[in-house]
Design a protein around this motif. Structure first.
Motif, PDB file in Angstrom:
ATOM      1  N   ARG A  39      41.023   6.806  23.338  1.00  0.00           N
ATOM      2  CA  ARG A  39      41.588   7.945  22.597  1.00  0.00           C
ATOM      3  C   ARG A  39      43.035   7.716  22.172  1.00  0.00           C
ATOM      4  O   ARG A  39      43.834   8.644  22.101  1.00  0.00           O
TER       5      ARG A  39
ATOM      6  N   THR B 293      40.735  11.991  18.590  1.00  0.00           N
ATOM      7  CA  THR B 293      41.818  11.975  19.581  1.00  0.00           C
ATOM      8  C   THR B 293      41.931  13.287  20.328  1.00  0.00           C
ATOM      9  O   THR B 293      42.177  13.307  21.537  1.00  0.00           O
ATOM     10  N   ILE B 294      41.727  14.414  19.640  1.00  0.00           N
ATOM     11  CA  ILE B 294      42.068  15.702  20.239  1.00  0.00           C
ATOM     12  C   ILE B 294      40.874  16.462  20.809  1.00  0.00           C
ATOM     13  O   ILE B 294      41.064  17.412  21.574  1.00  0.00           O
ATOM     14  N   VAL B 295      39.647  16.077  20.460  1.00  0.00           N
ATOM     15  CA  VAL B 295      38.481  16.821  20.934  1.00  0.00           C
ATOM     16  C   VAL B 295      38.045  16.300  22.298  1.00  0.00           C
ATOM     17  O   VAL B 295      37.958  15.089  22.500  1.00  0.00           O
ATOM     18  N   PRO B 296      37.772  17.175  23.262  1.00  0.00           N
ATOM     19  CA  PRO B 296      37.310  16.727  24.587  1.00  0.00           C
ATOM     20  C   PRO B 296      36.045  15.892  24.478  1.00  0.00           C
ATOM     21  O   PRO B 296      35.198  16.122  23.612  1.00  0.00           O
TER      22      PRO B 296
ATOM     23  N   ALA C  67      48.544  19.662  18.981  1.00  0.00           N
ATOM     24  CA  ALA C  67      47.206  19.311  19.435  1.00  0.00           C
ATOM     25  C   ALA C  67      47.217  17.997  20.207  1.00  0.00           C
ATOM     26  O   ALA C  67      46.529  17.845  21.220  1.00  0.00           O
TER      27      ALA C  67
ATOM     28  N   SER D 195      46.131  17.179  24.256  1.00  0.00           N
ATOM     29  CA  SER D 195      44.918  16.373  24.439  1.00  0.00           C
ATOM     30  C   SER D 195      45.118  15.228  25.418  1.00  0.00           C
ATOM     31  O   SER D 195      44.329  14.288  25.423  1.00  0.00           O
ATOM     32  N   SER D 196      46.151  15.295  26.241  1.00  0.00           N
ATOM     33  CA  SER D 196      46.416  14.187  27.160  1.00  0.00           C
ATOM     34  C   SER D 196      45.293  13.993  28.160  1.00  0.00           C
ATOM     35  O   SER D 196      45.071  12.886  28.665  1.00  0.00           O
TER      36      SER D 196
ATOM     37  N   PRO E 158      41.453  13.842  28.268  1.00  0.00           N
ATOM     38  CA  PRO E 158      40.293  13.815  27.390  1.00  0.00           C
ATOM     39  C   PRO E 158      39.105  14.601  27.911  1.00  0.00           C
ATOM     40  O   PRO E 158      38.216  14.939  27.157  1.00  0.00           O
TER      41      PRO E 158
ATOM     42  N   ARG F  70      39.344  17.606  29.419  1.00  0.00           N
ATOM     43  CA  ARG F  70      39.772  18.971  29.719  1.00  0.00           C
ATOM     44  C   ARG F  70      38.650  19.949  29.382  1.00  0.00           C
ATOM     45  O   ARG F  70      37.791  19.642  28.559  1.00  0.00           O
TER      46      ARG F  70
ATOM     47  N   HIS G 259      40.529  26.415  25.000  1.00  0.00           N
ATOM     48  CA  HIS G 259      41.659  25.893  24.251  1.00  0.00           C
ATOM     49  C   HIS G 259      42.914  25.929  25.115  1.00  0.00           C
ATOM     50  O   HIS G 259      43.471  26.962  25.395  1.00  0.00           O
TER      51      HIS G 259
ATOM     52  N   ARG H  61      45.621  24.341  24.115  1.00  0.00           N
ATOM     53  CA  ARG H  61      46.740  24.024  23.251  1.00  0.00           C
ATOM     54  C   ARG H  61      47.606  25.252  23.063  1.00  0.00           C
ATOM     55  O   ARG H  61      47.219  26.361  23.400  1.00  0.00           O
TER      56      ARG H  61
END
Length: 430
Positions: free
Chosen positions: A134, A336-339, A404, A408-409, A411, A413, A417, A419
């Motif tokens: 990611r 990158t940002i989606v679990p 975002a 997203s640190s 992956p 989570r 949401h 964020r």
């Protein structure tokens, strides 16, 4: 980011090779299937059925397919799907040899190939971010290479190869595509395993599918990323529907020249994919996405006003460059940002929205050309693209993208949401 972090792993090379081989086969089939249908009938409705059959799986099963991919091992899903498609293509090939090939069989095969594409493409979109950890820079480089190979194989090499192979026999292009799927399956099977997301076994498939769609619709950034290809498909299909007529009647382009016109667009697409990462670094991903969307609208406006084939070719090349860059930056950001446990559903929901929009664009282009003038669909498409750019500019701004990325640190989570509120308060790229 360090140079080590920017090095693509060995496994990506095998994935790239598999998708390159498979894209070549797709290009062969893209030319061969309509030509095969043409040897069986001259009925436009029957030909349209074969053409439309491949898109139906996305319309009927897009979100459910994503939910299934999120339950399954993604590497296994890819290689089993390609192996099944290789076997499937043997059926019409045998029918062609035995001279029992029918339009109904071609339509069924096109539908099943499209269903396989749904599972393979969704699984590949979910597998890639896990393979690359990611990391945004790696994902942009990887998607640029994948997009470039897909354009080169399915847009340049595949269609002429399919037409040429068809002259050797009706079964030959089908068998060639089957071989490409078999090679892809073998390569994908050799890819490294990645950790599977924790399955949510307590939820039904329908509930999981609904959760994936809701995740996209309630997140302004993800919704903005999904709206661009959806609205873009309305505009681009409106243009594509009348482009041959526009080129012939308004620009005086013959059949050979029309092929060169499409080649100009594909060339621009390769250039755009190649410079996408640099644009993202220079402008920020959000601003780069807004600029490429605006570029597409301005290019279509230039195409509509083109006084000669050379200006039209330049306009299509610029439009292709904008599309190529968008289709690298958008998916890379989403990956990158989606679990991880939602990646399949989010990818398939976004793709389904884009696929559902395509028929509307084709109808719009035909209606406007009939009711007004052949240039009218082009002007309407340009206006639609520029309006979409204005609407989604704040949804995919650099500020939202950076927020975002900070959120997203982790992956894996939860699907809620986490964020900042400005990203999750509601809800192009490919």
């Amino acid at each position: 980011m360090t140079s080590d972090a920017r090095t693509l792993p060995t496994g990506f090379g095998r994935l790239w090779t598999a998708q390159t081989v498979s894209s070549l086969g797709d290009g062969v089939s893209r030319a061969a299937l309509p030509l095969l249908a043409l040897t069986l009938t001259r009925d436009p409705l029957a030909l349209a059925v074969v053409a439309a059959a491949g898109t139906l799986p996305w319309l009927l099963f897009g979100v459910l397919g994503g939910a299934l991919v999120d339950r399954w091992d993604r590497r296994r899903t890819m290689w089993v799907t390609d192996a099944a498609r290789a076997v499937l293509l043997g059926i019409p090939a045998a029918a062609a040899v035995l001279d029992v090939l029918t339009i109904a069989l071609l339509a069924i095969v096109a539908f099943l190939l499209g269903l396989g594409g749904l599972f393979f493409d969704t699984a590949a979109a979910a597998y890639l971010p896990d393979l690359l950890g990611r990391q945004p820079a790696l994902l942009q480089r990887a998607n640029a290479r994948l997009r470039g190979a897909q354009t080169a194989m399915s847009g340049f090499a595949g269609p002429p190869a399919g037409s040429a192979l068809l002259t050797l026999g009706r079964a030959v292009p089908l068998l060639a595509d089957a071989v490409s799927f078999a090679l892809s399956a073998l390569l994908v099977r050799s890819l490294p395993a990645v950790p599977r997301p924790v399955p949510q076994v307590s939820e039904s498939l329908l509930r999981q599918a609904r959760a994936g769609a809701s995740y996209v619709l309630r997140d302004r950034l993800l919704l903005g990323l999904a709206l661009r290809p959806a609205v873009g498909n309305v505009a681009f299909l409106a243009v594509e529907t009348v482009l041959a007529l526009f080129a012939h009647d308004r620009l005086g382009i013959d059949t050979y020249g029309f092929g060169l016109l499409l080649t100009a667009e594909a060339t621009g697409g390769l250039l755009g994919a190649g410079i996408a990462s640099r644009l993202g670094r220079r402008l920020g991903t959000g601003t780069a996405l807004t600029c490429t969307a605006a570029l597409e609208g301005v290019a279509i406006l230039g195409l509509a006003a083109a006084p000669n084939p050379y200006v039209a070719g330049l306009a299509l090349a610029v439009c292709g460059a904008g599309m190529g860059a968008t289709m690298v930056l958008g998916p890379s950001l989403r990956q990158t940002i989606v679990p991880a446990h939602l990646m399949g559903r989010v990818a398939s929901t976004s793709r389904m929205l884009a696929m559902c929009a395509a028929p509307l664009g084709a109808f719009l282009g035909g209606w406007l050309a009939t009711a007004y003038d052949v240039r009218t669909p082009l002007y309407a498409a340009a206006g639609l693209l520029l309006a979409m750019t204005a609407v989604t500019a704040t949804m995919t701004s650099n500020r939202r993208v950076e927020a975002a990325l900070r959120g997203s640190s982790d992956p894996d989570r939860p699907a809620t949401h986490s964020r900042p509120a400005q990203v999750a308060d509601a809800v192009v790229s490919a």
